[in-house]
Design an enzyme around this catalytic site. Sequence first.
Site, PDB file in Angstrom:
ATOM      1  N   GLY A  36       0.799  -1.220   0.000  1.00  8.48           N
ATOM      2  CA  GLY A  36       0.000   0.000   0.000  1.00  8.48           C
ATOM      3  C   GLY A  36       0.828   1.264   0.000  1.00  8.48           C
ATOM      4  N   CYS A  84     -18.916  34.024 -24.247  1.00 11.23           N
ATOM      5  CA  CYS A  84     -18.436  34.689 -25.464  1.00 11.23           C
ATOM      6  C   CYS A  84     -18.463  36.203 -25.313  1.00 11.23           C
ATOM      7  CB  CYS A  84     -19.285  34.257 -26.667  1.00 11.23           C
ATOM      8  SG  CYS A  84     -18.734  34.966 -28.231  1.00 11.23           S
ATOM      9  N   HIS A 101       0.033   4.576   7.527  1.00 12.36           N
ATOM     10  CA  HIS A 101      -0.849   3.410   7.579  1.00 12.36           C
ATOM     11  C   HIS A 101      -2.305   3.804   7.777  1.00 12.36           C
ATOM     12  CE1 HIS A 101       3.102   1.661   8.784  1.00 12.36           C
ATOM     13  NE2 HIS A 101       2.730   0.806   7.859  1.00 12.36           N
TER      14      HIS A 101
END
Length: 613
Positions: A88, A434, A251
């Site tokens: 892990g 726009c 962990h």
Amino acid sequence: MCKVQYLNIVWVTTFYLLPGSEKKRENVQMEPKRKLINSVDGCVDEALWGLVRASGGLSLLKGHRVVLRSDLDNLRGRVALLSGGGSGHEPAHGGYLGAGMLSAAVAGGVFASPPPASILAAILSLHAAGASGVLLIVKNYTGDRLNFGLAAEQARNRGVAVDVVIVAEDCAFDRPSKAGRRGLCGTIFIHKLAGALAEEGSSLGRIVSKVTEVLQGVGTLGVSLSPCSVPGSLPSFELPPGVMELGLGIHGEPGIKRSKVASADEVVKTMIDHMTNPVSHSHLPLKPGDSVVVCVNNLGALSCLEMAVVTRAAVMCLEGRGVVVARVMSGSFMTSLEMAGVSLSLMRADQETLRLFDAKTGAPAWPNLSSVCVSGRDYVTDPPAASGRPQDDAHSDGPLSPVMRAALERVCSTLLEKRDELNALDRAAGDGDCGDTHAQAARAIQEWLQHHAVPGCPGRLLSVLAGLVQDKMGGSSGALYSLFLTAAAGHVTEEQSNAAAWARAMHAGTQAMRRYGGADPGDRTMLDALCPAVDELMKLTTAPPGGQMSVLRAAVQKAASGAESTRDLTARAGRASYIAAERVTLPDPGAVAVASVLRAVLESLEGGGGGVM
């Protein structure tokens, strides 16, 4: 059952017994987080297979979760290095195998210490390959110390020369504890230095002595914006939105304190302040003039962009304290599954330490680092003089300057007036900005006009406008307008600025837009207004002086008709091409803007009596 799974069960049980838990249960997802694996039970073994199959320099020890260097024969007469721990944390530790680093790595289950039988098997394999001794590099967790220690004792009973180095460089805790400081990402510094010494043929005692000395100047601290989750389990802890955890381990265990999420600069300063606070038992002594190696370690889920921001903050913070940053490594080196966090590891480094750190290694996860000191390096390169921005230059006006200024002022006011209309048209087929982007360009031009003379050379003015829209307008529209103006600029000079020259400039600009933008007339873009107008304007190359204004009026009308025609066209370019055709029923906003610009120029020329330039 591993410790994290046990804590998950305790957390869930406690959560459900708390007062008001009925309301909380509605907002909690009680399913484990999804992960892209085949099975919880098989994910570690399959990950090890994936690591080994992707590298020609690694192999698996049959019957064990042990990864070995494929070239074990090269260890004969040298010290071999073995490390490992729970899975892990990839690429730790399997990614650090290779010449100049580890000889083998042993993996446990996710966040679980590996069994002593596998550790012993790895030691014996290295011994059988002819290693003169085996050094175990162990992170300071109880399970790792017990299991690696047991395997070391068993190996010694078999006549193997074994020694152990415990890495305990966590700077989180202010007060000492019997368990000691945790071993975190600073462990990979020890992998690297010990590996370089072993590659040079140093003895086991020499290696242990050197890395033990270096460890006195290594410190690590982590911070996270999210917990992680062991495959098949719930998150390791609960972290509310907008809160970060400082001083957590690798962990999934919580940290020492929580605080509100702050800026990267503030977070890094907090981390380094805590790491170097002399009041803390676990602080890293650091003073101005010290030279350090910095490791910015992604705990699993930060983006590369965030990592680069944090790296900058770390370098700037340390240099602000007078610390010399000798080397920087930034990336994923010892992760905690998918935790969105980062740890900082600092290692005080003299010239000998840097020499070992810079030594070459074949380990696949070790980055290709520069051996140049980070601090004191000139890292900004000045652009060549020719690359200055045209809009910043001083210009002298000319006979055409008043006409061009009036036309620009009229164009800008028109675009600002049409902002809401263009936004409304864009909302039907795009992101609705726009009008805003055109207004940004208009305001930038207005501001420039207030402080600058309009150059008498039309080409220079077009170059100025190209730079302004490129910088201030942004997006694809800014790029397209800048392309148009840049390509057009070379066709109109102070000497060549008649109607025919302007027509050729407009044509060149349009062709550049088509060439680089990839759109054509009929694709429902601004070209549907611009191209018909330019085709009409090309008649200026042969029109008599008295007929120039009629050509310009016809071109403006062609632009307006072209813009209106986009109402019935199917979009084949631009954002509207991703929208279902039946939903796009209004004219294209870019085409409407072009038609409006051309009409504004015409109105300015007609109002001022300047005729065609």
